[in-house]
Design a protein around this motif. Structure first.
Motif, short mmCIF file in Angstrom:
data_model
loop_
_atom_site.label_atom_id
_atom_site.label_comp_id
_atom_site.label_asym_id
_atom_site.label_seq_id
_atom_site.Cartn_x
_atom_site.Cartn_y
_atom_site.Cartn_z
N MET A 6 30.46 61.25 36.40
CA MET A 6 30.61 60.44 35.20
C MET A 6 32.09 60.05 34.98
O MET A 6 32.37 58.92 34.62
N LYS A 7 33.01 61.01 35.18
CA LYS A 7 34.43 60.72 35.01
C LYS A 7 34.88 59.68 36.04
O LYS A 7 35.72 58.85 35.75
N PHE A 8 34.34 59.74 37.24
CA PHE A 8 34.69 58.79 38.29
C PHE A 8 34.29 57.37 37.89
O PHE A 8 35.06 56.43 38.07
N ILE A 9 33.12 57.20 37.34
CA ILE A 9 32.63 55.87 36.92
C ILE A 9 33.50 55.33 35.79
O ILE A 9 33.89 54.16 35.80
N LEU A 10 33.84 56.17 34.82
CA LEU A 10 34.67 55.73 33.70
C LEU A 10 36.07 55.34 34.17
O LEU A 10 36.64 54.33 33.73
N SER A 11 36.64 56.12 35.07
CA SER A 11 37.97 55.78 35.56
C SER A 11 37.94 54.51 36.41
O SER A 11 38.87 53.71 36.38
N ILE A 20 35.84 51.98 35.98
CA ILE A 20 35.69 50.88 35.01
C ILE A 20 37.03 50.60 34.32
O ILE A 20 37.40 49.45 34.12
N LEU A 21 37.77 51.65 33.99
CA LEU A 21 39.08 51.48 33.35
C LEU A 21 40.05 50.76 34.29
O LEU A 21 40.77 49.85 33.86
N ILE A 22 40.07 51.12 35.54
CA ILE A 22 40.95 50.47 36.51
C ILE A 22 40.58 49.00 36.68
O ILE A 22 41.45 48.12 36.69
N ILE A 23 39.29 48.71 36.78
CA ILE A 23 38.83 47.32 36.91
C ILE A 23 39.21 46.53 35.67
O ILE A 23 39.69 45.39 35.76
N LEU A 62 41.75 47.10 33.64
CA LEU A 62 43.19 46.87 33.65
C LEU A 62 43.59 45.78 34.64
O LEU A 62 44.49 44.97 34.36
N LEU A 63 42.93 45.72 35.78
CA LEU A 63 43.21 44.66 36.75
C LEU A 63 42.85 43.29 36.18
O LEU A 63 43.61 42.33 36.33
N PHE A 64 41.68 43.18 35.54
CA PHE A 64 41.29 41.91 34.93
C PHE A 64 42.25 41.52 33.81
O PHE A 64 42.60 40.36 33.65
N LEU A 65 42.68 42.52 33.05
CA LEU A 65 43.63 42.25 31.97
C LEU A 65 44.95 41.72 32.53
O LEU A 65 45.53 40.77 32.00
N GLN A 66 45.43 42.30 33.62
CA GLN A 66 46.66 41.84 34.24
C GLN A 66 46.53 40.41 34.75
O GLN A 66 47.42 39.58 34.56
N VAL A 67 45.41 40.08 35.39
CA VAL A 67 45.17 38.73 35.88
C VAL A 67 45.14 37.75 34.71
O VAL A 67 45.71 36.66 34.77
N PHE A 68 44.47 38.14 33.62
CA PHE A 68 44.37 37.28 32.45
C PHE A 68 45.75 37.02 31.84
O PHE A 68 46.09 35.89 31.51
N VAL A 69 46.58 38.04 31.72
CA VAL A 69 47.92 37.89 31.14
C VAL A 69 48.79 37.00 32.03
O VAL A 69 49.51 36.13 31.54
N ASP A 70 48.73 37.19 33.36
CA ASP A 70 49.49 36.35 34.28
C ASP A 70 49.05 34.89 34.18
O ASP A 70 49.88 33.98 34.18
#
Length: 123
Positions: free
Chosen positions: A1-6, A8-11, A13-21
């Protein structure tokens, strides 16, 4: 469960970075073509350098370098040499000091340009 949450969090953050750029580069418009520039209008320098510090183009007033340099070099004993050097300086700085000599404080860029021998380039 912790693996899935982490994961999802990483994905997220990556989408957020792409959106900000994408959002930060959305407002920049290339200005490679300028049309119908009248005397006295402001033109935009089309030489963009993609640095992280600033994405704003430099704004320079339009200047007739040929006429300004003819005036600047009118009393020179070597008019062709003076006009050629003045034209180069004007093209780089978009400014020529008033009068036929001195007054370089009116155009700091013009005053700072030097030759390879570290002598003043601009007349």
């Amino acid at each position: 469960m912790k693996f899935i949450l982490s994961a999802i969090l990483i994905i997220f953050l990556l989408f957020l970075q792409v959106f900000v750029d994408a959002a930060s580069s959305f407002g920049t418009v290339p200005t490679d073509s300028l049309t119908n520039v009248e005397e006295g209008e402001v033109i935009v320098d089309s030489h963009h350098h993609h640095h992280k510090k600033s994405h704003h183009p430099k704004i320079h007033p339009k200047i007739n370098c040929k006429a300004a340099c003819a005036r600047r070099c009118s009393k020179s004993s070597r008019k062709k040499v003076c006009t050629r050097a003045c034209g180069t300086c004007c093209a780089r700085c978009h400014c020529v000091p008033p009068g036929t000599y001195g007054n370089k404080n009116a155009c700091p860029c013009y005053a700072k340009l030097t030759t390879h021998g570290h002598r003043p380039k601009c007349p």
